[in-house]
Design a protein around this motif. Structure first.
Motif, PDB file in Angstrom:
ATOM      1  N   LEU A 100       0.835  -1.204   0.000  1.00  0.00           N
ATOM      2  CA  LEU A 100       0.000   0.000   0.000  1.00  0.00           C
ATOM      3  C   LEU A 100       0.869   1.254   0.000  1.00  0.00           C
ATOM      4  CD1 LEU A 100      -2.803  -1.010   2.531  1.00  0.00           C
ATOM      5  CD2 LEU A 100      -3.139  -0.423   0.120  1.00  0.00           C
ATOM      6  N   ALA A 101       1.933   1.245   0.811  1.00  0.00           N
ATOM      7  CA  ALA A 101       2.823   2.403   0.877  1.00  0.00           C
ATOM      8  C   ALA A 101       3.556   2.614  -0.444  1.00  0.00           C
ATOM      9  CB  ALA A 101       3.829   2.217   2.015  1.00  0.00           C
ATOM     10  N   LEU A 102       4.036   1.532  -1.050  1.00  0.00           N
ATOM     11  CA  LEU A 102       4.746   1.642  -2.333  1.00  0.00           C
ATOM     12  C   LEU A 102       3.817   2.185  -3.416  1.00  0.00           C
ATOM     13  CD1 LEU A 102       6.777  -1.706  -2.304  1.00  0.00           C
ATOM     14  CD2 LEU A 102       7.687   0.608  -2.021  1.00  0.00           C
ATOM     15  N   GLY A 103       2.581   1.704  -3.421  1.00  0.00           N
ATOM     16  CA  GLY A 103       1.623   2.201  -4.397  1.00  0.00           C
ATOM     17  C   GLY A 103       1.279   3.658  -4.172  1.00  0.00           C
ATOM     18  N   ALA A 104       1.099   4.054  -2.896  1.00  0.00           N
ATOM     19  CA  ALA A 104       0.780   5.446  -2.585  1.00  0.00           C
ATOM     20  C   ALA A 104       1.925   6.380  -2.972  1.00  0.00           C
ATOM     21  CB  ALA A 104       0.467   5.584  -1.092  1.00  0.00           C
ATOM     22  N   LEU A 105       3.160   5.879  -2.891  1.00  0.00           N
ATOM     23  CA  LEU A 105       4.327   6.677  -3.279  1.00  0.00           C
ATOM     24  C   LEU A 105       4.594   6.606  -4.783  1.00  0.00           C
ATOM     25  CD1 LEU A 105       6.728   5.724  -0.339  1.00  0.00           C
ATOM     26  CD2 LEU A 105       5.569   7.914  -0.695  1.00  0.00           C
ATOM     27  N   ARG A 106       3.701   5.949  -5.519  1.00  0.00           N
ATOM     28  CA  ARG A 106       3.782   5.835  -6.978  1.00  0.00           C
ATOM     29  C   ARG A 106       5.074   5.147  -7.417  1.00  0.00           C
ATOM     30  NH1 ARG A 106      -0.051   8.467  -9.489  1.00  0.00           N
ATOM     31  NH2 ARG A 106       1.123   8.532 -11.442  1.00  0.00           N
ATOM     32  N   LEU A 107       5.413   4.069  -6.718  1.00  0.00           N
ATOM     33  CA  LEU A 107       6.620   3.307  -7.051  1.00  0.00           C
ATOM     34  C   LEU A 107       6.295   2.011  -7.796  1.00  0.00           C
ATOM     35  CD1 LEU A 107       8.608   3.718  -3.706  1.00  0.00           C
ATOM     36  CD2 LEU A 107       8.848   5.032  -5.827  1.00  0.00           C
ATOM     37  N   GLY A 108       5.018   1.800  -8.089  1.00  0.00           N
ATOM     38  CA  GLY A 108       4.634   0.569  -8.755  1.00  0.00           C
ATOM     39  C   GLY A 108       5.287   0.393 -10.109  1.00  0.00           C
ATOM     40  N   ARG A 109       5.420   1.483 -10.851  1.00  0.00           N
ATOM     41  CA  ARG A 109       5.986   1.391 -12.198  1.00  0.00           C
ATOM     42  C   ARG A 109       7.457   0.991 -12.191  1.00  0.00           C
ATOM     43  NH1 ARG A 109       4.508   7.366 -13.542  1.00  0.00           N
ATOM     44  NH2 ARG A 109       2.851   6.734 -12.122  1.00  0.00           N
ATOM     45  N   LEU A 110       8.141   1.170 -11.053  1.00  0.00           N
ATOM     46  CA  LEU A 110       9.559   0.823 -10.989  1.00  0.00           C
ATOM     47  C   LEU A 110       9.776  -0.682 -11.160  1.00  0.00           C
ATOM     48  CD1 LEU A 110      10.879   3.098  -8.098  1.00  0.00           C
ATOM     49  CD2 LEU A 110      10.964   3.491 -10.565  1.00  0.00           C
ATOM     50  N   PHE A 111       8.762  -1.483 -10.812  1.00  0.00           N
ATOM     51  CA  PHE A 111       8.910  -2.920 -10.965  1.00  0.00           C
ATOM     52  C   PHE A 111       9.007  -3.324 -12.429  1.00  0.00           C
ATOM     53  CE2 PHE A 111       7.315  -2.654  -6.663  1.00  0.00           C
ATOM     54  CZ  PHE A 111       7.964  -3.683  -6.015  1.00  0.00           C
ATOM     55  N   ARG A 112       8.619  -2.436 -13.331  1.00  0.00           N
ATOM     56  CA  ARG A 112       8.723  -2.739 -14.757  1.00  0.00           C
ATOM     57  C   ARG A 112      10.165  -2.665 -15.239  1.00  0.00           C
ATOM     58  NH1 ARG A 112       4.223   0.941 -17.678  1.00  0.00           N
ATOM     59  NH2 ARG A 112       4.586  -0.533 -19.351  1.00  0.00           N
ATOM     60  N   ALA A 113      11.055  -2.104 -14.400  1.00  0.00           N
ATOM     61  CA  ALA A 113      12.447  -1.932 -14.799  1.00  0.00           C
ATOM     62  C   ALA A 113      13.300  -3.166 -14.511  1.00  0.00           C
ATOM     63  CB  ALA A 113      13.053  -0.715 -14.079  1.00  0.00           C
ATOM     64  N   ILE A 114      12.744  -4.183 -13.862  1.00  0.00           N
ATOM     65  CA  ILE A 114      13.511  -5.381 -13.536  1.00  0.00           C
ATOM     66  C   ILE A 114      13.780  -6.177 -14.804  1.00  0.00           C
ATOM     67  CG2 ILE A 114      13.499  -7.538 -12.231  1.00  0.00           C
ATOM     68  CD1 ILE A 114      11.817  -6.200 -10.138  1.00  0.00           C
TER      69      ILE A 114
END
Length: 490
Positions: A100-114
């Protein structure tokens, strides 16, 4: 009937039929993942229900379906073994809050960089560990524990099975389940009205009942009896480093698997695409509820999601209804699970593990991108030899090193014409990874001749190279022509 009402009726009809198909696919997988994780079968159903009724209602991805995943089986089994079933709820709850915290901080898209190679390696490692563990369940035997000990114990398992009639019977039931699932997908589409896993498990149940086979079966205690919210003593374990590491592993792997699944599902349909931050928060909300109920963790699952899309689902109603059907089954017909042979569920998970192995990807990857293939194999092997978290970290580190090596291309041109100064021009990206080659070339130059070192062709010059080149130039009285690089490039 107006076009809008007609369109709504069509969508409702397709979503209803799709939800039933997803329910039939999810039912054996929910139960199988729970049993393989060392948890009661009902906990898998609870996670599937939450995936439909909670995550299914939230924004993010409209068509992917969430529930307990084979990809987390190894991690959950290890957590239950190390901390106990009572602590699982705390781990899942903390992981959900982090999501929830990662999503609220808009970090979800970073997982696309793996790196995709790390992803395939992670899935392959999970598949290998899952298969190695479920081979024991296939024979109604208990697995030793870790991936390496499970593999080391296979010769003893074979010797044990050969000398035991009941074990051979269980293996036959499990092998039959795998065979049906492998053959089912080759039938004409019209013949595949029911999902392969359900047909295979149903056939195993009928065979075990008809011939009164001496095989172990699932034990069921009831849905409400299985709900065990974590107590205060379980929260005390949050002070342990091992527990915190496990929570981070759950968070990263569950998030990555969900968002990679979303990317795959987006390629399968033409509807609205996934909002990665909202989807991460939806997964976090689901895992938070699962943690409060003491259930298994959830991710978006590509098998159920693909079945949902292929069945013609139009909206999120399909995945919500699949949760309703799971709830009705768990509330009204839970003791039907008593009839399922454990070996049949092991067969379902072995088949799921085989599908996680990169059969089609590895060959072309080795031919065209050998370095990526090495990252994939090393990641899978590291997971098998260590654990999920450490294996993924090793894969990510190797991927970063490989990328750094690939991008640090450098070209060295030496002009040694006549009796004038030796002109050396270095082009490309001069990083510490290429420093040995650069210095080796410079040290081979004639020591008695003046040297002109031209660095204007460099696109990047890191601090290590800059210091080493300046030191060499000072020692050899070389004239250096420096590039005009920004401060961030040196």
């Amino acid at each position: 009937m107006t076009p809008r009402i007609s369109s709504f009726a069509t969508a409702l009809r397709t979503d209803l039929s799709s939800s039933l198909i997803v329910f039939l696919v999810a039912l054996p997988l929910c139960v199988g993942v729970a049993v393989a994780s060392g948890a009661p079968a009902e906990l898998g159903l609870i996670t599937g229900i939450v995936g439909g009724l909670v995550t299914g209602l939230l924004p993010g991805s409209s068509l992917q379906v969430s529930g307990p995943a084979a990809g987390l089986t190894v991690l959950v089994f290890t957590a239950v073994r190390d901390f106990g079933l009572s602590a699982l709820g705390v781990i899942v709850l903390a992981a959900g809050l982090l999501q929830l915290a990662l999503g609220a901080l808009r970090l979800g898209r970073l997982f696309r960089a793996i790196s995709l190679s790390v992803v395939h390696g992670m899935l392959a490692g999970i598949g290998l560990v899952l298969i190695a563990g479920q081979l024991y369940a296939l024979a109604d035997r208990k697995a030793p524990g870790s991936g390496t000990s499970n593999i080391a114990g296979l010769p003893d398992l074979v010797a044990d099975v050969v000398g035991s009639g009941p074990a051979l019977t269980a293996v036959g039931v499990g092998a039959g389940t795998v065979t049906i699932m492998m053959l089912w997908k080759n039938l004409p589409p019209k013949a595949q009205i029911l999902p392969g896993p359900l047909v295979a498990v149903g056939a195993a149940v009928l065979a075990a009942f008809a011939f009164d086979l001496p095989v172990a079966r699932i034990e069921v205690n009831g849905l409400m009896a299985s709900i065990q919210p974590p107590g205060l003593d379980a929260f005390e374990k949050l002070a342990e480093v091992a527990m915190l590491t496990t929570i981070v592993a759950f968070t990263l792997i569950a998030s990555a698997e969900s968002l990679f699944s979303a990317a795959a599902v987006d390629r399968m349909h033409d509807g609205p695409k996934t909002d990665y931050d909202k989807e991460l928060m939806a997964q976090g909300a689901g895992n938070t509820v699962c943690g409060l109920l003491g259930a298994l963790p959830m991710t978006a699952v590509i098998v159920r999601s693909a079945a949902n899309v292929q069945a013609g689902a139009r909206t999120k109603l399909s995945r919500v209804l699949h949760g309703v059907w799971l709830l009705m089954f768990a509330a009204l017909l839970p003791h039907l699970l008593d009839l399922i042979p454990t070996a049949a569920l092991a067969g379902v998970l072995i088949h799921a593990g085989l599908k996680l192995l990169p059969h089609k990807e590895l060959g072309p990857l080795w031919r065209d991108h050998r370095g990526e293939a090495v990252v994939l194999v090393v990641t899978a092997g590291a997971i098998l030899l260590t654990n999920m978290f450490e294996g993924v970290l090793i894969g990510l580190l190797l991927s970063v090193v490989k990328t750094a090596w690939d991008t640090s291309r450098v070209q060295i041109e030496v002009d040694d014409a006549g009796t004038g100064p030796v002109r050396v021009r270095i082009l490309g990206h001069a990083t510490f990874l290429r420093l040995p080659r650069i210095l080796e070339t410079l040290e081979q130059l004639p020591a008695h001749r003046p040297t002109e070192l031209n660095l204007t062709g460099l696109l990047h010059l890191d601090h290590a190279c800059m210091s080493a080149l300046q030191n060499w130039a000072d020692q050899h009285n070389a004239r250096t022509i420096h590039p005009e690089l920004s401060p961030a490039s040196v």
